[in-house]
Design an enzyme around this catalytic site. Sequence first.
Site, PDB file in Angstrom:
ATOM      1  N   HIS A 268       0.811  -1.218   0.000  1.00  0.00           N
ATOM      2  CA  HIS A 268       0.000   0.000   0.000  1.00  0.00           C
ATOM      3  C   HIS A 268       0.843   1.266   0.000  1.00  0.00           C
ATOM      4  O   HIS A 268       0.401   2.298  -0.510  1.00  0.00           O
ATOM      5  CB  HIS A 268      -0.929   0.012   1.212  1.00  0.00           C
ATOM      6  N   CYS A 269       2.051   1.232   0.557  1.00  0.00           N
ATOM      7  CA  CYS A 269       2.775   2.480   0.812  1.00  0.00           C
ATOM      8  C   CYS A 269       3.697   2.928  -0.323  1.00  0.00           C
ATOM      9  O   CYS A 269       3.584   4.041  -0.815  1.00  0.00           O
ATOM     10  CB  CYS A 269       3.576   2.355   2.112  1.00  0.00           C
ATOM     11  N   ILE A 270       4.640   2.078  -0.707  1.00  0.00           N
ATOM     12  CA  ILE A 270       5.686   2.520  -1.625  1.00  0.00           C
ATOM     13  C   ILE A 270       5.128   2.962  -2.986  1.00  0.00           C
ATOM     14  O   ILE A 270       5.573   3.973  -3.541  1.00  0.00           O
ATOM     15  CB  ILE A 270       6.768   1.433  -1.794  1.00  0.00           C
ATOM     16  N   ILE A 272       2.323   4.324  -3.497  1.00  0.00           N
ATOM     17  CA  ILE A 272       1.364   5.399  -3.287  1.00  0.00           C
ATOM     18  C   ILE A 272       2.040   6.698  -2.839  1.00  0.00           C
ATOM     19  O   ILE A 272       1.769   7.785  -3.355  1.00  0.00           O
ATOM     20  CB  ILE A 272       0.321   4.985  -2.218  1.00  0.00           C
ATOM     21  N   ASP A 273       2.939   6.595  -1.857  1.00  0.00           N
ATOM     22  CA  ASP A 273       3.472   7.772  -1.176  1.00  0.00           C
ATOM     23  C   ASP A 273       4.151   8.789  -2.080  1.00  0.00           C
ATOM     24  O   ASP A 273       3.957  10.002  -1.898  1.00  0.00           O
ATOM     25  CB  ASP A 273       4.448   7.344  -0.075  1.00  0.00           C
TER      26      ASP A 273
END
Length: 436
Positions: A268-270, A272-273
């Site tokens: 979910h993070c890399i 998206i951020d």
Amino acid sequence: MFLKQLEDKIDNKQAKIGIIGLGYVGLPILAAFAKKGFAVLGFDIDQSKVDKILAGQSYIKHIPSEHLLNELIDATTDISRLGEVDAIIICVPTPLNAHREPDLAYVVDTSYAIARNLKIGQLVILESTTYPGTTKEVMLPILSRSGLIVGEDFALAYSPEREDPANENYSFANVPKVVGGITPLCLNLAQTLYNHIVIQTVPVSSTQTAEATKILENIYRAVNIALVNELKILFQKMDIDIWEVIEAAKTKPFGFHAFYPGPGWGGHCIPIDPFYLTWKAREYDVSLKFVELAGEVNSLMPNYVVDKVGEALNNVGKPLKNSKILILGVAYKKNIDDQRESPSLKIIQLLQQKGVHIEYHDPYALTCGNHRHYPEINLKSIALTKENLHKFDAVIIATNHDQVDYDLVVEHAALIIDTRNVLGQKNQDIEKIIAA
């Protein structure tokens, strides 16, 4: 006065903790507070998740069901029950929209729900990854519609999740937790709460700083992953093994941290951020070209893999269209069931668009469907047998799960495209194994 009473309740473990969003972030937090003796109430719109929690059944592979067999755990889909809890921790998704812009709909909707039920003396904490300013600029105005005053009637803080599913060395409890508050009192209350369940809290000066910390952590990884992915493409053309290069480079005891190439980025993070920050930067007339380039490189890696598959099939006299390909692994990383933003999904989509018949095997993810950006994908994992392997023109190793018999794959697959260096140096002399 009311917030001081809340601090006392937290200290004495009399505070009831509400967790909104019971996915890969929320479920471990729920279990952690219950383990430490806090009553917890989980909220989720998915009734099946609520039912499983109430039955003491985990639906996330790396979280054992016994962690949920605790009489202090309750769960519901009824958001009006927020009035029962003393602290509210928000763990809802923060995806990108079709234009790669932040989609804060879940955060906004949750904030309105909290505002309708907010009571004096409650602590609200956002954990969802987002751009700097979200807590103060988006959430606070909504919560303030309740008529309550932040820092006096209720507290508001931000503490980014640092989950790394299936990491055997670091779990939720032994990873330091960054915390930022709207006011010093808000910060103190959030620290007091988290100090019960993590090894260390790291206070910062504001919620914006805490949000930026999470963004920096993931952009650091995104940029370095893009670097090795780009070098992989170059070094393959130069007949240099990028994996051997990395292994040699990491013997340097300072100034180098190993990152590894792959079929793209996932989780979910890399993925998206970087886009959250580049979007926010435009508000300040700043163009983050370096970060945007990293996003572009990593986003295009599934296309590179598909091109390599086409070349490999062409070299053995088979067209890509109407070929049969088996994907090994649809989870975004090894030994977990999490498929969020997995590069395998993009690879499957691209191949299906080119007329390829796709099936997959993943010992952790038995079904693959209901994905926000890939509604056309609806598959079930097939058994990995020699009979099944003989049916396919090629096998793509997309996720390097340990629970896969790679010797069986090497023996019976007609062609193997290895995106994770699973087969490595020992099999580099086998012509049917293609590095990608």
